[in-house]
Design a protein around this motif. Structure first.
Motif, mmCIF file in Angstrom:
data_model
loop_
_atom_site.group_PDB
_atom_site.id
_atom_site.type_symbol
_atom_site.label_atom_id
_atom_site.label_comp_id
_atom_site.label_asym_id
_atom_site.label_seq_id
_atom_site.Cartn_x
_atom_site.Cartn_y
_atom_site.Cartn_z
ATOM 1 N N ASP A 190 0.584 -1.064 -0.161
ATOM 2 C CA ASP A 190 -0.049 0.262 0.231
ATOM 3 C C ASP A 190 0.780 1.403 -0.141
ATOM 4 N N LEU A 191 2.118 0.961 0.372
ATOM 5 C CA LEU A 191 2.877 2.279 1.114
ATOM 6 C C LEU A 191 4.289 2.355 -0.456
ATOM 7 N N GLY A 192 4.204 1.057 -0.760
ATOM 8 C CA GLY A 192 5.537 1.325 -1.102
ATOM 9 C C GLY A 192 6.683 1.332 -0.593
ATOM 10 N N LEU A 193 6.575 0.835 0.598
ATOM 11 C CA LEU A 193 7.907 0.642 1.376
ATOM 12 C C LEU A 193 8.644 -0.424 1.357
ATOM 13 N N THR A 194 10.040 0.202 1.507
ATOM 14 C CA THR A 194 11.050 -1.176 1.391
ATOM 15 C C THR A 194 11.210 -1.406 2.488
ATOM 16 N N ILE A 195 11.058 -2.758 1.791
ATOM 17 C CA ILE A 195 11.294 -3.947 3.159
ATOM 18 C C ILE A 195 12.732 -4.724 3.760
ATOM 19 N N VAL A 196 13.209 -4.669 5.069
ATOM 20 C CA VAL A 196 14.505 -5.923 4.543
ATOM 21 C C VAL A 196 13.800 -6.697 5.668
ATOM 22 N N LEU A 197 13.384 -7.364 6.152
ATOM 23 C CA LEU A 197 13.356 -8.420 7.186
ATOM 24 C C LEU A 197 14.402 -10.153 7.277
ATOM 25 N N SER A 198 14.792 -10.173 8.632
ATOM 26 C CA SER A 198 15.679 -11.592 9.007
ATOM 27 C C SER A 198 14.339 -12.106 8.845
ATOM 28 N N GLU A 199 15.230 -13.511 9.091
ATOM 29 C CA GLU A 199 14.562 -14.682 9.662
ATOM 30 C C GLU A 199 15.276 -16.013 9.907
ATOM 31 N N HIS A 200 15.073 -17.222 10.386
ATOM 32 C CA HIS A 200 16.566 -17.713 10.588
ATOM 33 C C HIS A 200 15.133 -19.000 9.898
ATOM 34 N N ARG A 201 13.561 -18.541 10.011
ATOM 35 C CA ARG A 201 12.693 -20.004 9.705
ATOM 36 C C ARG A 201 11.983 -19.565 8.530
ATOM 37 N N LEU A 202 12.688 -19.758 7.110
ATOM 38 C CA LEU A 202 12.410 -20.202 5.657
ATOM 39 C C LEU A 202 11.217 -20.558 5.623
ATOM 40 N N GLU A 203 10.276 -21.383 6.385
ATOM 41 C CA GLU A 203 9.235 -21.656 5.279
ATOM 42 C C GLU A 203 8.129 -20.485 6.374
ATOM 43 N N ARG A 204 8.644 -19.556 6.884
ATOM 44 C CA ARG A 204 7.458 -18.891 7.713
ATOM 45 C C ARG A 204 7.459 -17.500 6.992
ATOM 46 N N VAL A 205 7.763 -17.392 6.179
ATOM 47 C CA VAL A 205 8.067 -15.704 5.501
ATOM 48 C C VAL A 205 8.640 -16.189 3.844
ATOM 49 N N VAL A 206 8.435 -17.035 3.476
ATOM 50 C CA VAL A 206 9.576 -17.166 2.588
ATOM 51 C C VAL A 206 7.846 -16.364 1.418
ATOM 52 N N GLN A 207 6.738 -16.917 1.628
ATOM 53 C CA GLN A 207 6.162 -16.537 0.405
ATOM 54 C C GLN A 207 5.478 -14.606 0.309
ATOM 55 N N TYR A 208 6.031 -13.608 1.396
ATOM 56 C CA TYR A 208 6.140 -12.684 1.673
ATOM 57 C C TYR A 208 6.835 -11.484 0.962
ATOM 58 N N ALA A 209 7.834 -12.310 0.619
ATOM 59 C CA ALA A 209 9.167 -11.496 -0.075
ATOM 60 C C ALA A 209 8.896 -11.584 -1.701
ATOM 61 N N ASP A 210 9.742 -10.348 -2.598
ATOM 62 C CA ASP A 210 9.917 -10.717 -3.398
ATOM 63 C C ASP A 210 11.242 -11.214 -4.130
ATOM 64 N N ARG A 211 12.115 -11.839 -3.300
ATOM 65 C CA ARG A 211 13.808 -11.740 -3.058
ATOM 66 C C ARG A 211 14.039 -12.195 -1.569
ATOM 67 N N MET A 212 15.118 -13.066 -1.882
ATOM 68 C CA MET A 212 15.848 -13.497 -0.942
ATOM 69 C C MET A 212 17.677 -12.773 -0.921
#
Ligand code: ADP
Ligand code: MG
Length: 223
Positions: A190-212
Motif C-alpha cells: 500500500d505505501l511502497g515501503l522498502t522492507i528488509v526482514l531477517s528470519e532464520h525459519r525460511l518457511e514462515r516468511v518466504v511467501q511474503y517477500a519479493d526476493r531472498m
C-alpha cells in the motif's frame, strides 16, 4: 534505495570481519528477506542500515553504504532514524512508555512537529496497523503479535522510506507471526515501503517477500 559497496565490518576486538566486501543493491519498494543460520551476520547486516553499526557497536568499517540517499556510516543516527525504521526481535526492548497511543507519539515528540501533524500521523499509523482499538491499552497487557504491531507503528510515525525488521516473529506463535507478516506485506504493497526482514525459519516468511538474500556465515559472500 539501499546500496552496499564493498562494505567490510569487524566488531571491536575482532580480527576477522563479520561482513566482508558486501555488494548488494535493494530497489525502492522491494520486500527483501535476509535468511541464514544463527550467528551468520543477519543482525549485523541490518544494523548497518540505520547506523547502529558502527555508531552504537563501534568496530571498524570500510567501503560504502547508501540508504535513502543518506550515508549511515557518516550521518548522525538521529538523521537515519527518520529515514529508516528499525524493529527489534524483542519488541519489549523498544518500548519507552506505558500505553499504545503514548508510545506512538513518543518518537514524534523529539522532532518538533506541529501538534496537528503529530495527531494526524498517529491516527494514520493506528489505522495502517489495525491497532486503533488498542490505543488506550497498556502495552504490558497486549499479546506478542499486538506488541510487535505497536513496535512497527512507533517507527512508522516518522514516515521512514525503509522498514528494517530483525527476526520480528521469532518470539511469536505461528498465528501471531502471520498477523505481523500480513501487516508488513500490506505496508509494502500500500505505501511502497522498502522492507528488509531477517528470519532464520525460511518457511514462515518466504511467501511474503519479493526476493531472498542468503547470509551463509561471517566473512562469506551473500548469495
Ligand atoms: P545473526 O543475526 O545471523 O544470528 P549476528 O549478526 O548477530 O548473526 O552475529 C554475527 C557474528 O557476529 C557472530 O559471530 C556473533 O558472535 C558476532 N557478534 C554479534 N554481535 C556482536 C557484538 N556486539 N560484538 C562482537 N561480536 C558480535
Ligand atoms: Mg540476529
Amino acid at each position: 534505495m539501499i546500496a552496499f559497496e564493498r562494505l567490510t565490518y569487524s566488531y571491536p576486538g575482532q580480527t576477522e570481519p563479520v561482513l566482508l566486501d558486501i555488494d548488494q543493491h535493494i530497489d525502492d519498494g522491494e520486500f527483501v528477506l535476509v535468511v541464514g543460520p544463527s550467528g551468520s551476520g543477519k543482525s549485523t547486516l541490518l544494523r548497518c542500515l540505520n547506523g547502529l553499526v558502527p555508531h552504537f557497536y563501534g568496530g571498524k568499517v570500510s567501503g560504502r553504504l547508501t540508504v535513502a540517499g543518506k550515508d549511515p556510516i557518516r550521518a548522525q543516527p538521529r538523521e537515519m532514524s527518520s529515514a529508516v525504521g528499525f524493529v527489534f526481535q524483542d519488541p519489549e526492548s523498544q518500548f519507552v512508555v506505558d500505553t499504545v497511543e503514548d508510545e506512538l507519539v513518543f518518537a514524534l515528540e523529539n522532532y518538533d512537529l506541529p501538534q496537528a501533524t503529530m495527531r494526524k500521523r498517529v491516527e494514520e499509523v493506528l489505522d495502517q496497523l489495525a491497532i486503533a482499538h488498542l490505543r488506550q491499552r497498556r502495552i504490558s497487557t497486549l499479546s506478542g503479535g499486538e506488541k510487535q504491531r505497536v513496535a512497527i507503528g512507533s517507527v512508522l510515525t516518522l514516515q521512514p522510506q525503509v522498514l528494517v525488521l530483525d527476526e520480528p516473529t521469532s518470539q511469536l506463535d505461528p498465528q501471531a507471526a502471520e498477523e505481523v507478516l500480513t501487516v508488513v506485506q500490506k505496508l509494502n504493497a500500500d505505501l511502497g515501503l522498502t522492507i528488509v526482514l531477517s528470519e532464520h525459519r525460511l518457511e514462515r516468511v518466504v511467501q511474503y517477500a519479493d526476493r531472498m538474500v542468503h547470509v551463509p556465515g561471517p566473512g562469506q559472500p551473500l548469495v
